[in-house]
Design a protein around this motif. Structure first.
Motif, short mmCIF file in Angstrom:
data_model
loop_
_atom_site.label_atom_id
_atom_site.label_comp_id
_atom_site.label_asym_id
_atom_site.label_seq_id
_atom_site.Cartn_x
_atom_site.Cartn_y
_atom_site.Cartn_z
N LEU A 1 10.83 -40.68 -20.48
CA LEU A 1 10.43 -40.27 -19.07
C LEU A 1 9.23 -41.01 -18.62
N THR B 1 9.66 -37.82 -24.05
CA THR B 1 8.44 -38.01 -23.45
C THR B 1 8.24 -39.53 -23.19
N GLU C 1 11.25 -32.32 -23.52
CA GLU C 1 10.38 -33.07 -23.92
C GLU C 1 9.59 -32.63 -25.06
N THR D 1 4.09 -35.59 -18.29
CA THR D 1 5.48 -35.29 -18.75
C THR D 1 5.42 -34.00 -19.35
#
Lengths: 103, 233
Positions: B36, B33, B182, B172
């Protein structure tokens, strides 16, 4: 507010007749903005299976295997909605808020 | 046991929540997470800067073109952008991209258009006299923009950027829909596997999201205070 109170309105009445009518006019743009955001966020409802626009687009896509067309249609629908509302907002700003601010 | 909730499922799978299958497999969970969000933030900072500068361009074609792109993306839900990337990128590039990069591209596109508005507002917010003064000392419009306007504007934008990063962390979570592992995806997986502890699992990841976002919100508050202090001098 002070003017309203001194002309004999109670607190609640001056809120109701003097302050709020003016305040609402000014809160409309942020409110609409929030509405636009909310409209876009409503697409998240598809993840739990609510049959809104995004869900239907995916449904059509999986029936017909025409992902491009399905998503184009949904995108255009979202864009048409939000651009129309944005346009109306600009109009409201010009016709209603500008004259008030000008005073 | 806390109020009938059994958090042992969370405790036992703690490494999985934070790192995914990292040492032996791909990165996942909280780490992914943050990864990203960080990569997309970096890219969308660049994208937002470019789009923002284009949208204050004096060339009318460039200005209208970039505004059209920004408005189009801003008028779409993030989910839609993700689906577009998911379906269009493979069609355009021939081969499929990894899911991670699909998400990063979608987030970058989406956030760039929001950041460009921040950049535009920052540039417009600098008093006109600055530009006039810079140009009258012999700088070209471009030089003045690059050396005089942007540095000042960027400093004012920092808190907004951090806010955008906070939104990004939350955004995300949508990556789970295309199968990027994630935090939200890990939680869904865990929930499907154990079946009995949805409340515990989702409560846990809610707390983690809260901690991450709260930390960055505090950071932005601190930065705001600091920049206010600097302006006061």
């Amino acid at each position: 507010m002070e003017a309203a109170r001194s002309s004999g309105f109670s607190y609640i009445r001056s809120m109701r007749y003097i302050i709020l009518p003016q305040a609402v006019r000014l809160t409309i743009p942020p409110l609409i903005n929030q509405f636009l955001n909310l409209m876009k966020n409503s697409s998240l409802a598809m993840t739990i299976g609510v049959a809104e626009l995004m869900y239907q687009a995916r449904q059509v896509e999986s029936y017909t295997f025409k992902g491009f067309e399905a998503f184009s249609a949904a995108t255009l629908a979202y864009l048409a909605l939000s651009l129309t509302i944005t346009g109306l907002m600009t109009l409201y700003d010009k016709k209603v808020l500008q004259p008030i601010r000008g005073r | 046991m806390v109020g009938g909730l059994d958090f042992s499922v969370v405790r036992e799978n703690l490494p999985y929540f934070f790192l995914g299958r990292y040492p032996t497999g791909p990165l996942g969970g909280v780490a992914l997470t943050l990864y990203l969000a960080a990569v997309s933030l970096l890219l969308s900072f660049i994208g937002g800067l470019i789009l923002g500068l284009l949208s204050v361009s004096r060339n009318r074609v460039i200005k209208w073109g970039s505004t059209a792109v920004i408005q189009t993306i801003r008028g779409m839900p993030l989910l839609m952008v993700i689906f577009w990337m998911f379906f269009l990128l493979p069609a355009m590039l021939g081969s499929g991209m990894t899911a991670d990069w699909t998400i990063i591209t979608a987030l970058t596109l989406f956030t760039s258009s929001y950041m460009s508005e921040i950049v535009r507002a920052g540039i417009v917010g600098i008093p006109k006299g600055q530009m006039e003064a810079a140009v009258s000392t012999g700088l070209s419009h471009r030089q003045a923009m690059l050396h005089i306007i942007l540095p000042q504007a960027l400093r004012n934008m920092i808190p907004s950027f951090v806010n955008q990063f906070v939104s990004m962390i939350k955004d995300t979570s949508l990556a789970f829909i295309v199968g990027v592992s994630e935090l939200t995806h890990v939680a869904t997986q865990m929930n499907n596997r154990t079946m009995l502890y949805p409340t515990e699992i989702f409560l846990f990841i809610a707390v983690i999201y809260f901690i991450m976002c709260f930390a960055f919100t505090e950071l932005s508050r601190w930065l705001e205070r600091r920049s206010a202090w600097r302006k006061a001098i």
